[in-house]
Every structure is written in C-alpha cells, then in structure tokens.
Write a protein that holds these residues in place. Sequence first.
Motif: not given
Length: 678
Positions: A597-618
């Motif tokens: 995939p193109d650069v923008n597709i790649t980085v949008q995917g990275m950012a989304t997967l990063w967000l969905l892998s974050q653990q909340s403080s609560d």
Amino acid sequence: MDCLFGSKMLDYEVTVFTANRPFAATFNNVFIKLVGTSGESERKWLLSLRGASAFAKGAVASFTVSCPTSVGKLVLIELDKQPLVVFPEDAWFPAKVEVKSPEGVTYNFPIYRWITDCKVHHFREGTALKGFEDNHHLGRYSREKEIKQRQKDYCWDVYADGIPHCIKADDLLSLPPEVRFSFSRQTEFLFNAGTGLAELQLKGLADNKMGWTNLDDISRVFCCKQTEISDYVQEHWKEDAFFGYQFLNGLNPMLIRRCDVLPDNFPVTDAMVFPDCRCCLVEEMRKGNIFLCDYKQLDGVKTNIINGKKQYLVAPLVLLHKTPDDKLMPIAIQLKQKPAEDNPIFLPSDSEYDWLLAKIFVRSADFSEHQLNIHLLRTHLLAEVFAVSLLRNIPMVHPLYKLLIPYTRYTMQINFLARKTLISEEGVFTKFTSSGGEGMSTFLKRSLFSVTYSSLCMPEDIAERGLEDMPNFYYRDDGLRLWDIINRFVRGVLSYYYKNDLEVQQDSELQNWILDIFEHGFLSHPCPGIPQKLATVDELIKFVTMVIFTGSAQHAAVNSGQYDYGGWMPNMATSLQLPPPTKKGEATEESMLKTLPDVNITVQGMATLWLLSQQSSDFVPLGQHPEDHFSEETPREMIKKFQKELEALSAAIKERNKDLKVPYTYMDPEEIENSVAI
C-alpha cells in the motif's frame, strides 16, 4: 397518637457512598424513603452539618431516619434529589447506600448509576432475587418499572443489514450515562485518537499518496514507535517458521485446522511439497501433521478504490506441515479458490520473491479476516448484543445482572465510536483497507452466517479444529486454562442461585435475555447450536461462560497485539494495489514494493493499530469487580477465589514466557481487560 405522647422512635442509620469518580458529586438536596415488608418511612431530607460535601466525590456520609414503628425487612429505597435555587440541577453518581436497622441488621443497596433528574428512583436491597422469588408486591412493581424504563433507554437499532443489531444512539450524549466512558477514559481516548499520527511522528505522511521504493523507507517510518514484539516481527517477517507461528499465536489463531483430506479445489501433490520423497501427504495427514487455513469467505468480496486505484484482496488456501522439530511450516499457497492455469500453487522452492509475495497476499487476507470477522464481529458486536440484552431484560436485583454487569463496561461507547470512526462511510477502515466499503458489508454478513455456538466455546472449537495436541500453541494453552477458571467461577455463582433445571426454565427474565440475543445478535438465523432458550443449569453456565470469555479473554487475544504484529506493515498489509501473480518467475523486489500500500495508507493503518493497542489508565483487569453488587457472602467469596486462580495463572504464564523468544502475553489475566472497552 403514640408519637404525640412521646413514644420512642426507631432509628435507621443510613450511610450514603458517593462514587470516587470525576463529577460524581451533587450540590442538590438528596431525599430518601425506606420501604419494607411492614411499612415505609417518611421521605427524609438527608441534611448534614457537612453541607454539600456530604455528597462530594468519594464521600461517605451517615444520616438517621426515624420511624414510629418498624418497617420490617427492607425491600427497597426511594432516592431523589432536588436542585437548590442557587445551584442548577446536576448529575450525581451514588455507589451504594447501607441501612442499619434498629434490630441491628445491615441492608446493602447497590446503585452505581447516574441520577440526572428530579424523579424518584427505586433501588432494591442487594440480596439477589430471580423474578419468581420476588414475592413482595412493591418488589415486583419496582422490577417491572425498572425493565420498562430500561427498554426505553436501551433500544435496538440496525446499523447495517445482515450484522448484529446495536444500541440506538444518535450521538454519545444519547447513550445512557452509566454506560459511557469515565471522564479520564474519554479524555485519553480523544487525545490518543487525535494525536495518533503526531505521536507516531507520521503527520507529514498522512497525505502522501506515493508508493514505497524500498523497505528501508518503511523501516525509518516504523522506527518512530516500536515494541519488543514488533521489532521481532520486522526482523523475522520473511521467515517461513514465523509465518507459520502467527497462525497459532498471532492475531488470528482462529482459522487454522488439522487437515485430514485435501479440499478438491486445492490440488497439491507429493511432488510439489515433498520432492525428496521422504514424506507423503496421505501419511502426514494420517499422523496429524498437515494443517489448512482456508480464506474462502473472502472469495468474490468487492475491493476498495484508494487514492484512485483499485485494491486487491485474495481468498487463499494455505497448507502447513508440522515438522519433526515442532515447527509449523508453510508448504503450499494457492491465492484464489478456483484451481486454474493462471492460479499457480506457490511453494517454498519457488524464487524468493514469488514465495514472499504469495505470503504477503496471505497476510493481507488474514488482516481482513481478522479485523472484520474474528475481532469486530465475534468480539465487539456480539459483546454489545450480550450487554444490551442484559440491560433490557435483567433487573439489577437479578443474580445474572450482578454477575455480568462488570463484563459490559464501556462496550456500547467503544462500539459507537468504532461505527463512527472506523467502519462508517468516512471511517479509517472504510477508506484505507482493501475490504472497506461494500466488500465489508458482504463479508460481515457471510461471517455472521458462518458462526456456530461451538466456535464461540473454546474447548469445543479447539477440538473441532483438531488442535488439541499442537505444540507451542500458547493461545490454546492459556485460553483453555482461562476458560476453565471462568467456568468454575460461573458454575459456583449460578449453581448457588439456581438449584435445579426447573428454576432456569421458569425464569422468564433469563429466557427473554437469551431470546433477545438470538433475535438481535444472530438475527434469528439458525446458526448451529446457538440457543433460543435455556433448559438446564448446565446450559446456562456454558452460555454465561462464553459471554464472559468472549468479551474479556478472546477480545484480548485478538486485539492487544495489533500494533505488535501489524505495526510493521509488510507483515500485515491493510491493502494491496497490484493483482495477485498469475505466473511464477515474474515477481521481483520492485513488483513486491509496488504491490504494497501507498505511504498514506500505511501510516493511517499504523496509527489506527497503535490506538487500538493502547491500555487506558482506568483499565480493569479480568476478574476485578470494582462495584459491589453482591450482598451475600457466598458469591463474594467466589469472586475472591476467582481472582486468586487468575493470579496463579498470570504467574505461570509469566514464568513460561521467560523461556520464549516471542513471549505470549495477550491472555495473561493481568493484561486482559474485563470487557470490550478498546
């Protein structure tokens, strides 16, 4: 008359606990009435020398309610609050109320909900009661009133035809307040969502529609945010052993199954896969050493157009061999379902880029299968159905409500946000993945109709797929132990309340719950084994175990490692922009890079997967019950035992992981959230 001549009043000691959470306090006047089997108190203004601080965040305040005679065994309390002239009406979040009677009996009234208006609200005494046991007329009345109100607050809605129904909500504020994120969770989520690209130092690349010209450029982008496992993935993604390993312990351990007979549309021969004649397929299948991953549900799914270019998605078949040293190695890949001259079977003996490109197409197909079926449908959407049905059909005083409510936390809001930001018309998944848009709808419908009850119940699923003896299968090892621990806990609690099968059958609230799930979760489609009613205590225990496991352990297994395995894009491309190869010997490094995939597709995917892998403080880990819903000592002790068993499993997993090159942490109870909350 007795009061006029000074007869002694009976004092009830009332203690009000306001939750220790942001904005839980109230400045309004709070009133209470005690209702018992022999009468009721006057409506009492809870006035304190502490003033408004008596109902501050985290406050515990005691009051005396006096009655001329005993009200008998307490059935419920009535609470309301009225605004002062100076202060407007506000929201209050009481945790619970305790009442000590003149006879020395302490009654517990769990609340754990927002009171936002001036109406009178009824809260039952905390001893769990099924409907047919609720003998007091006021108890039955409050039970019916509660359910009628809940069915107004929690309405079903159809987001898209052919997928499980969801809660009706036009915006976040139309969600009932008690199911919304806490202030801290909301703040963190919005911050993470808004700064994902910046946090990953990718902001300047979000609009770059150029293709990649070498892997080093992808590596430089990837360097901005790495984990221990994502580093390993980047280093080993090309290796056959790691490719095979991911079918067991990566993001999608749900597709692989033992192969006893080759599918008719996958004409692999001994000469292809065992050219040295040391093995033969029939014999290896007989020994249980051959495994298959078949992505047939992706066949014919319409693909997206991104950056003005058609994207590609295949429905491959993958054959794997368990070697004598217990590695799972891919031995054949066919990228499309129908055998044909222009659909060759790729082999490890092919050229480096022929074989690597075939594996890239498989991993990209696995991304769509995982995100839409395994992750979205089978955890998020089903967990929401379980939660909405619980709140529509089961009153707070019911034992099932007390058992399941911790496992529904935040699920409705996270799914609302997913519908709005991920799979909506302008959502990230819709815009930046090959299966977004029309194809997504087609695939989700197919996936729902393929669900079986046994596939949602881990012990049966593992057995049906023939994976009981597969070595190095940590998802199975940890998951089966978790299933057993959850099942023992559920069996203990439900067997305490349901003494025989007849009690299950005559519990109309319970039967309404399961029927609502069948009708709105599985759309009344006769998915094999999915119950429409419950006839025995064992059936109830199994179903509730599945509900808790799905929203906690299973969700963690398929969610928490998304950035670990997908942050390095070539291992899990969200989309591919050249068609699959039709001949061998033509793939090169350049054609592979053009396929990615193109650069923008790649980085949008990275950012989304990063967000969905974050653990909340609560974050609330599996087995924790922060809200005190059970009053009886027996289930409270069972919760403590459940927590100890989870602690022991967590310690065992940590010890096991010390010896692994790739630690498997996703089903460590300490890392599992109680509910689908991210």
